[in-house]
Design a protein around this motif. Structure first.
Motif, PDB file in Angstrom:
ATOM      1  N   UNK A  50      46.091 -15.705 -22.393  1.00  0.00           N
ATOM      2  CA  UNK A  50      47.235 -15.357 -23.234  1.00  0.00           C
ATOM      3  C   UNK A  50      48.089 -16.600 -23.458  1.00  0.00           C
ATOM      4  N   UNK A  51      48.332 -16.941 -24.714  1.00  0.00           N
ATOM      5  CA  UNK A  51      49.065 -18.161 -25.027  1.00  0.00           C
ATOM      6  C   UNK A  51      50.491 -18.114 -24.496  1.00  0.00           C
ATOM      7  N   UNK A  52      51.100 -16.930 -24.484  1.00  0.00           N
ATOM      8  CA  UNK A  52      52.467 -16.815 -23.969  1.00  0.00           C
ATOM      9  C   UNK A  52      52.512 -17.173 -22.482  1.00  0.00           C
ATOM     10  N   UNK A  53      51.553 -16.647 -21.715  1.00  0.00           N
ATOM     11  CA  UNK A  53      51.507 -16.950 -20.284  1.00  0.00           C
ATOM     12  C   UNK A  53      51.154 -18.415 -20.036  1.00  0.00           C
ATOM     13  N   UNK A  54      50.237 -18.944 -20.850  1.00  0.00           N
ATOM     14  CA  UNK A  54      49.869 -20.354 -20.704  1.00  0.00           C
ATOM     15  C   UNK A  54      51.074 -21.254 -20.932  1.00  0.00           C
ATOM     16  N   UNK A  55      51.823 -20.981 -21.996  1.00  0.00           N
ATOM     17  CA  UNK A  55      53.000 -21.800 -22.293  1.00  0.00           C
ATOM     18  C   UNK A  55      54.047 -21.698 -21.194  1.00  0.00           C
ATOM     19  N   UNK A  56      54.224 -20.498 -20.682  1.00  0.00           N
ATOM     20  CA  UNK A  56      55.198 -20.318 -19.604  1.00  0.00           C
ATOM     21  C   UNK A  56      54.812 -21.152 -18.392  1.00  0.00           C
ATOM     22  N   UNK A  57      53.517 -21.165 -18.072  1.00  0.00           N
ATOM     23  CA  UNK A  57      53.040 -21.963 -16.945  1.00  0.00           C
ATOM     24  C   UNK A  57      53.202 -23.453 -17.212  1.00  0.00           C
ATOM     25  N   UNK A  58      52.908 -23.874 -18.442  1.00  0.00           N
ATOM     26  CA  UNK A  58      52.979 -25.295 -18.797  1.00  0.00           C
ATOM     27  C   UNK A  58      54.421 -25.793 -18.805  1.00  0.00           C
ATOM     28  N   UNK A  59      55.299 -25.054 -19.458  1.00  0.00           N
ATOM     29  CA  UNK A  59      56.670 -25.522 -19.655  1.00  0.00           C
ATOM     30  C   UNK A  59      57.519 -25.430 -18.401  1.00  0.00           C
ATOM     31  N   UNK A  60      57.035 -24.733 -17.375  1.00  0.00           N
ATOM     32  CA  UNK A  60      57.774 -24.658 -16.120  1.00  0.00           C
ATOM     33  C   UNK A  60      57.304 -25.703 -15.109  1.00  0.00           C
ATOM     34  N   UNK A  61      56.328 -26.522 -15.504  1.00  0.00           N
ATOM     35  CA  UNK A  61      55.906 -27.595 -14.611  1.00  0.00           C
ATOM     36  C   UNK A  61      56.957 -28.701 -14.616  1.00  0.00           C
ATOM     37  N   UNK A  62      57.145 -29.318 -13.463  1.00  0.00           N
ATOM     38  CA  UNK A  62      58.197 -30.331 -13.329  1.00  0.00           C
ATOM     39  C   UNK A  62      57.983 -31.501 -14.278  1.00  0.00           C
ATOM     40  N   UNK A  63      56.725 -31.794 -14.612  1.00  0.00           N
ATOM     41  CA  UNK A  63      56.430 -32.935 -15.472  1.00  0.00           C
ATOM     42  C   UNK A  63      57.063 -32.791 -16.848  1.00  0.00           C
ATOM     43  N   UNK A  64      57.130 -31.564 -17.366  1.00  0.00           N
ATOM     44  CA  UNK A  64      57.677 -31.368 -18.709  1.00  0.00           C
ATOM     45  C   UNK A  64      59.168 -31.659 -18.767  1.00  0.00           C
ATOM     46  N   UNK A  65      59.852 -31.629 -17.628  1.00  0.00           N
ATOM     47  CA  UNK A  65      61.291 -31.897 -17.613  1.00  0.00           C
ATOM     48  C   UNK A  65      61.588 -33.391 -17.695  1.00  0.00           C
TER      49      UNK A  65
END
Length: 388
Positions: free
Chosen positions: A307-322
């Motif tokens: 699910x793209x929504x779940x994938x994005x949630x997992x990706x955007x909550x990684x510390x690297x994206x901050x």
């Protein structure tokens, strides 16, 4: 073919009328000869089906998408009777064979052996059958035609291409931008602690500072590398037919690899973010690192249950994206709900560049873009050098 059948039926009816009215050995001989023709044709086709041999081979089972590989096949008649009409039809939707017309008809006399050396090209990444798909056998009188799938099929494992880009039109000044940010990062003074971000190691928590400020604080290591660019791609499968889901999946992977190669060739460090919290993200800083990334991306499994929504949630909550300044994403589906998930990244000043692999019109969604949110349409079968 039906014309011949009607003619044969007409002759048979005439011979039947002759023996009914006149009799005689000649008329009976003609009648039985015409009656036996369909039976003999069927027996002949059955014999060809049992005895006809096809051999085919490719130089390597591992193939790069859209790159030709040596391919040959052999048609052989090992019997004492001729094969009047044989056609070898190729798989033509996901791959094709160069210089061999699909409707070519072969006649093989007893002992004949034809060897064809040519090239085979696979259009999309994936694992599927290539080469000869089926054999079509026609009898001497061309009354009957039989098709059957060859047992000598070849299954190829096709990998995506590595496409070299001279420039990146989505962010043409990307090299200068990253160099400027790196210079700023090099002169930025080290900070003893910073706010905790989800995904930071627990061992790095500064407990005294946490107790003092009543919120989690993390040690900032001296010389800590500040990651400037992050990259991710969607892994949801849309459709059940090979021809439906392989082309967009191939374009997603090749777009991701082209972006990664563009950065690696210029020694620009970036991280490929994992879609799963259990997997490890890959950091690439050189072409040697890129080789490992290529292998990993090539083996990606697209699944319908993703699910793209779940994938994005997992990706955007990684510390690297901050910490990243530019976030590249390659998607096959884009909606307003998906765009909303990038609001936090945009608010912290991150440039978000989304490549959407689709043949649908998404102009209304592209209107929501701005100087920090860029949406680029990538047609499914387009040449990436013209798009990226």
């Amino acid at each position: 073919m039906w014309k011949r059948k009607w003619i044969l039926l007409g002759i048979w009816l005439i011979s039947l009328w002759i023996i009914s009215n006149y009799g005689g050995s000649a008329s009976y001989g003609l009648f039985f000869a015409i009656t036996l023709i369909p039976f003999l044709s069927l027996v002949y086709c059955l014999c060809v089906f049992i005895r006809f041999r096809i051999y085919q081979k490719i130089e390597s089972r591992d193939i790069i998408c859209r790159q030709s590989v040596p391919y040959y096949f052999v048609l052989q008649n090992e019997d004492k009777y001729g094969f009047a009409s044989v056609k070898a039809r190729m798989f033509s939707t996901l791959s094709y064979v160069e210089d061999i017309p699909d409707d070519m008809e072969y006649e093989l006399l007893p002992g004949d052996r034809y060897t064809y050396e040519t090239k085979l090209v696979c259009r999309y990444r994936g694992e599927y059958e290539v080469g000869i798909k089926e054999v079509v056998v026609t009898d001497f009188f061309r009354l009957f035609t039989f098709k059957y799938k060859t047992t000598e099929t070849i299954k190829a494992l096709v990998k995506p291409r590595m496409i070299h880009l001279d420039e990146l039109n989505s962010i043409q000044d990307i090299v200068a931008f990253v160099q400027k940010e790196n210079q700023y990062a090099d002169t930025e003074p080290d900070i003893v602690v910073r706010d905790y971000i989800a995904g930071d190691p627990v061992s790095q928590i500064h407990w005294k500072a946490t107790a003092k400020e009543q919120k989690l604080k993390v040690r900032t290591r001296t010389g800590e590398d500040k990651q400037m660019i992050c990259l991710f791609f969607e892994t949801k499968r849309y459709g059940k037919d090979l021809l439906e889901y392989l082309p967009p999946e191939n374009q997603i992977l090749e777009t991701t690899l082209a972006l990664g190669l563009f950065l690696a060739e210029r020694a620009i460090s970036y991280t490929l973010l994992s879609q799963k919290t259990s997997a490890v993200s890959q950091t690439v800083g050189s072409l040697r690192d890129y080789e490992a990334l290529y292998k990993s991306v090539s083996q990606t499994q697209f699944l319908q249950e993703n699910d793209i929504q779940n994938e994005l949630q997992s990706i955007l909550h990684q510390s690297m994206t901050h910490h990243c300044k530019i976030l590249f994403g390659v998607l096959s589906n884009l909606t307003t709900q998906i765009l909303v998930q990038f609001d936090a990244c945009l608010a912290q000043g991150t440039v978000v560049v989304l490549y959407v692999v689709t043949d649908e019109n998404i102009d209304e969604l592209k209107k929501q873009g701005n100087e920090r949110l860029r949406i680029i349409t990538v047609p499914v079968n387009a040449e990436l050098r013209d798009i990226l």
